[in-house]
Scaffold this motif. Structure first.
Motif, PDB file in Angstrom:
ATOM      1  N   THR A  89      38.171  29.004  43.236  1.00 50.58           N
ATOM      2  CA  THR A  89      39.370  28.542  42.741  1.00 50.58           C
ATOM      3  C   THR A  89      39.940  29.677  41.869  1.00 50.58           C
ATOM      4  N   ILE A  90      38.945  30.339  40.760  1.00 52.64           N
ATOM      5  CA  ILE A  90      39.465  31.423  39.968  1.00 52.64           C
ATOM      6  C   ILE A  90      39.968  32.643  40.628  1.00 52.64           C
ATOM      7  N   ALA A  91      39.256  33.058  41.814  1.00 53.27           N
ATOM      8  CA  ALA A  91      39.892  34.084  42.783  1.00 53.27           C
ATOM      9  C   ALA A  91      41.374  33.771  43.243  1.00 53.27           C
ATOM     10  N   GLN A  92      41.587  32.306  43.568  1.00 58.04           N
ATOM     11  CA  GLN A  92      42.788  32.049  44.214  1.00 58.04           C
ATOM     12  C   GLN A  92      44.077  32.209  43.091  1.00 58.04           C
ATOM     13  N   GLN A  93      43.566  31.661  41.818  1.00 55.00           N
ATOM     14  CA  GLN A  93      44.604  31.676  40.738  1.00 55.00           C
ATOM     15  C   GLN A  93      44.702  33.007  40.046  1.00 55.00           C
ATOM     16  N   SER A  94      43.781  34.016  40.538  1.00 53.82           N
ATOM     17  CA  SER A  94      44.149  35.355  39.582  1.00 53.82           C
ATOM     18  C   SER A  94      45.393  36.136  40.268  1.00 53.82           C
ATOM     19  N   GLU A  95      46.123  36.502  39.347  1.00 54.36           N
ATOM     20  CA  GLU A  95      47.559  37.151  39.770  1.00 54.36           C
ATOM     21  C   GLU A  95      47.324  38.701  40.015  1.00 54.36           C
ATOM     22  N   GLN A  96      46.283  39.343  39.641  1.00 56.10           N
ATOM     23  CA  GLN A  96      46.229  40.899  39.781  1.00 56.10           C
ATOM     24  C   GLN A  96      45.095  40.900  40.873  1.00 56.10           C
TER      25      GLN A  96
END
Length: 405
Positions: A89-96
């Motif tokens: 989930t964190i990887a998917q929402q990371s913008e950079q």
């Protein structure tokens, strides 16, 4: 050893893809089965690196702010979802892009069945040894969510202190740069223009005017030599600081300075106390925490003192006794550490020591900043006044002579 690309399903029915190294296909299937994965497809392949690596054009690590945000998000998500899902989930929402790549790398290693602390080792530049040790302790004790919350609090507090340092230093540096620029501009452009008016007067100029003209003439004709000297001095300083013995002498001298030395000692002691408090509360051994913290200290004198403290604790001495013997740490840290050891609440007393030292730092920087800003303005005003006065004196002298005539 051969690499096999696999497609598998875990015990809850989710699809898993990845690579596994084994001598043959049967060994690869056995390895995946031990990870509780049902193999759907297994194919031998070669993990070839790209011909042109793009890693040179990407950031290789998480910044302090990104690590803090990642830890807070993970600490929140792991309380309501499995670790693998939280990482995804964190990887998917990371913008950079580089942040997404690092988290996905950790996630894929965790999916392969390795521990979270081991998965972070492949991205060691982004996750410091202290961070990995805390996560490992949380995994071993089954308190990973609580450890992540403590780590998030620690990183946020360190970010606050770092922000205060930057805020305290930035404005005086900008003010000083502006002051130097104004003085140099006056010396290079204003004074030479005014001096031309006095060349044909034939009257002896005042001493102050002659001094300012001499300095201005030096800047005009030798500015390139002055700039070259500054560049060479900076290069020599950087080269000298790479020498450990020279760096140790400089760092020791820094600690002996009246105000700066106290500030550096307090900052180091506050960071040491807060980090150790988090580690001890998380179940990490004090000695391991001391060793890991010592590696992060940049001041060579303080690093040597911290290493001596760790060695004294290793051979069986008390933590407070080792701090007292070092004679470099603030007395409040030594006293509260001794109280914490006696009461069996070392983590709580270390946290209180960190709070006290950080409050003292805030008070010190506020007072120093309130005195430094007007001091820089007064010095700048004094220099400009001297330059203006050196220009006005010959004019007043000429008017006086004209009046007599």
């Amino acid at each position: 050893m051969t690499s096999f690309e696999y497609l598998a399903v875990d015990i809850v029915g989710r699809e898993r893809r990845g690579w596994v190294d084994a001598t043959n296909a049967e060994e690869a299937k056995t390895s995946l089965t031990q990870r509780r994965l049902f193999v759907v497809q297994l194919q031998q392949g070669i993990r070839n690196p790209p011909l042109v690596s793009t890693s040179l054009f990407r950031r290789r690590k998480l910044s302090s702010k990104q690590l803090m945000l990642f830890t807070r998000q993970l600490a929140t998500l792991v309380q309501v979802s499995p670790l693998e899902e939280a990482l995804r989930t964190i990887a998917q929402q990371s913008e950079q892009g580089h942040t997404r790549r690092i988290i996905r790398s950790v996630h894929s290693t965790v999916v392969e069945g390795r521990r979270f602390s081991e998965a972070m080792r492949s991205e060691g530049a982004s996750f410091p040894p202290i961070y990995r040790a805390m996560v490992s302790a949380g995994e071993s004790s089954g308190t990973l969510p609580q450890i992540l919350v403590r780590m998030a609090d620690l990183l946020e507090r360190q970010a606050q202190v770092r922000s205060k340092i930057i805020t305290s230093v930035t404005y005086p540096m900008i003010l000083t740069a502006v002051a130097v620029f104004v003085v140099f501009a006056l010396m290079l452009f204003v004074v030479p223009t005014v001096v031309e008016q006095f060349n044909d007067v034939g009257q002896r100029l005042p001493l102050l005017t002659r001094i300012v003209i001499g300095i201005s003439s030096f800047f005009v004709h030798w500015w390139w030599a002055l700039g070259l000297a500054c560049v060479l001095a900076v290069l020599m300083a950087f080269r000298s600081l790479k020498n450990e013995s020279f760096r140790l002498r400089i760092d020791s001298l820094l600690l002996r300075l009246p105000l700066i030395g106290q500030l550096v000692r307090n900052l180091h002691a506050a960071r040491l106390a807060r980090t150790l408090s988090t580690m001890v509360a998380g179940g990490l051994p004090l000695l391991e925490g001391l060793k890991l913290t010592t590696e992060t200290v940049r001041n060579r004198a303080l690093r040597a003192a911290s290493a001596d403290v760790a060695e004294a604790v290793r051979i069986g001495g008390s933590f407070s006794g080792a701090l007292r013997k070092a004679s470099i740490f603030p007395p409040i840290l030594v006293y509260l550490t001794a109280s914490g050891e006696t009461a069996g609440r070392l983590d709580m007393m270390l946290e209180r020591a960190a709070d006290y030292l950080e409050r003292e730092f805030d008070s010190f920087t506020s007072t120093a900043l309130s005195l430094l800003e007007p001091l820089i303005i007064v010095v700048l005003g004094g220099l400009v006044s001297v330059i203006v006065l050196s220009i006005l004196l010959p004019i007043l002298q000429l008017e006086t002579l004209a009046g007599k005539i």
